[in-house]
Write an enzyme that holds these catalytic residues in place. Sequence first.
Site, PDB file in Angstrom:
ATOM      1  CD  GLU A  55      -3.068  -1.089   0.299  1.00 15.52           C
ATOM      2  OE1 GLU A  55      -3.214  -0.066  -0.386  1.00 15.52           O
ATOM      3  OE2 GLU A  55      -3.826  -2.082   0.224  1.00 15.52           O
ATOM      4  CD  GLU A 107     -15.312  -5.209  -2.124  1.00  8.81           C
ATOM      5  OE1 GLU A 107     -15.237  -4.890  -3.324  1.00  8.81           O
ATOM      6  OE2 GLU A 107     -14.348  -5.131  -1.356  1.00  8.81           O
ATOM      7  CG  ASP A 153      -5.785  -7.466  -7.494  1.00  8.25           C
ATOM      8  OD1 ASP A 153      -4.696  -7.596  -6.919  1.00  8.25           O
ATOM      9  OD2 ASP A 153      -6.766  -6.919  -6.959  1.00  8.25           O
ATOM     10  CD  GLU A 178     -10.145  -1.898  -8.678  1.00  7.14           C
ATOM     11  OE1 GLU A 178     -11.236  -1.408  -8.293  1.00  7.14           O
ATOM     12  OE2 GLU A 178      -9.131  -1.907  -7.955  1.00  7.14           O
TER      13      GLU A 178
END
Length: 410
Positions: free
Chosen positions: A117, A351, A258, A372
Amino acid sequence: MIGVVYLVYAGLLSAVLPVHNARHSPITQQDMAKYRDRVKSMFYHAYNNYLDNAFPYDELRPLTCDGQDTWGSFSLTLIDALDTLLIIGNTTEFQRVVNVLQDTVDFDIDVNASVFETNIRVVGGLLSAHLLSKRAGIELEPGWPCSGPLLRMAEDAARKLLPAFDTPTGMPFGTVNLLKGVNPTETPVTCTAGVGTYIIEFATLSRLTGNPEFERVARHALKGLWESRSEIGLVGNHIDVMTSKWVAQDAGIGAGIDSYFEYLVKGAILLQDEEMMSMFLDYNKAIQNYTKYDDWYVWVQMYKGTVSMPIFQSLEAFWPGLQSLIGDIGNGMRTFLNYYTVWKQFGGLPEFYNIPQGFTVDKREGYPLRPELIESAMYLYKATKDPTLLELGRDAIESIEKINQRCSRS
Ligand SMILES: *[C@@H]1O[C@H](CO)[C@@H](O)[C@H](O)[C@H]1NC(C)=O
Ligand SMILES: *[C@@H]1O[C@H](CO)[C@@H](O)[C@H](O)[C@H]1NC(C)=O
Ligand SMILES: *[C@@H]1O[C@H](CO)[C@@H](O)[C@H](O)[C@H]1NC(C)=O
């Protein structure tokens, strides 16, 4: 790039949100100008309220209307907003914020930070603003792009992450203490995305600063994953970075994996690196072969290829955009349209979505305003100019405004 993210968890979306598929009128140039202005005013609403109520904390809590540190103690929302300020043309505010960040942000702090992150949000946010500065007409330091305040901050932050990569496999720990390095009791288990999502920022840093270490560790971590793939060409979800043993063996394109695939493709394009692209293309073959059914992608066991979860996750919605980047627009568009039907069913993406049941999964109904699907629509629109893709853009604006109105009324 999404600037300020409102943290809204909307419960069962279908109950909360009206579905915006009623209007099917084509979107005109005039509409585009109006939506552009609306997006700007949405940005300023979030941004100004962050400054008024939450700065210098990382994020605004929109219900209690105060601030809290989340990913560290970096005034993260300001860093996140930097490139957006340039894109919407507010150079005076950008300059002010660069000065504020220089005076207030310190990475020499006793904080246990996520390596992943901190890289994507802090290092990435600072670097993209640094590189966009010229085009935005900002006064540049002599020596730019190899010199500048934001580049120095990005390098400071990235240096704090380097101790995490000091493992027998070159794959990093998931968490590092910014002051003290890796905690002695730190778990060696890292998710795949947490291992393979550095090359864009770290190679950029190395090439701008002349310090090869960043790019070296990022490449080493990518190699560690590549060498750990299964015989059928898939990677799992979590790996032990001391031993290279897979701890979670679900393979798919979503949570936990991902952005490893995203960075292989975008890294290959940025660096013109054929080896990175050929790694992705090999993974892509296995993914198409084992995880794809009717233009949906499911989760499978990484050694056997047997289906483990017939689930579509909101995070997976980046995939159609990635396919357009490798020139596979037909596949990208078909999968995008599957995902867009889910958006229209709920007025947002839950989700988790159970594909055979055609419905959300218990406790995974929320939509935390993820970008996304919107990013995929952007790439596919650039490639095709298909007006359906603009409709998703319009739906997204309407839904996000609706969610926030509900919120401020309750
Ligand atoms: C830039 O942003 C600041 C802070 O929101 C605002 O006061 C100012 O009016 C903006 N300037 C422009 C040109 O939009
Ligand atoms: C960081 O994590 C270590 C190990 O779990 C813990 O002992 C320490 O208190 C944490 N530090 C902070 C600032 O949270
Ligand atoms: C596709 O899967 C089959 C088994 O279902 C396997 O025999 C074949 O080698 C796989 N091909 C690729 C390219 O992964």
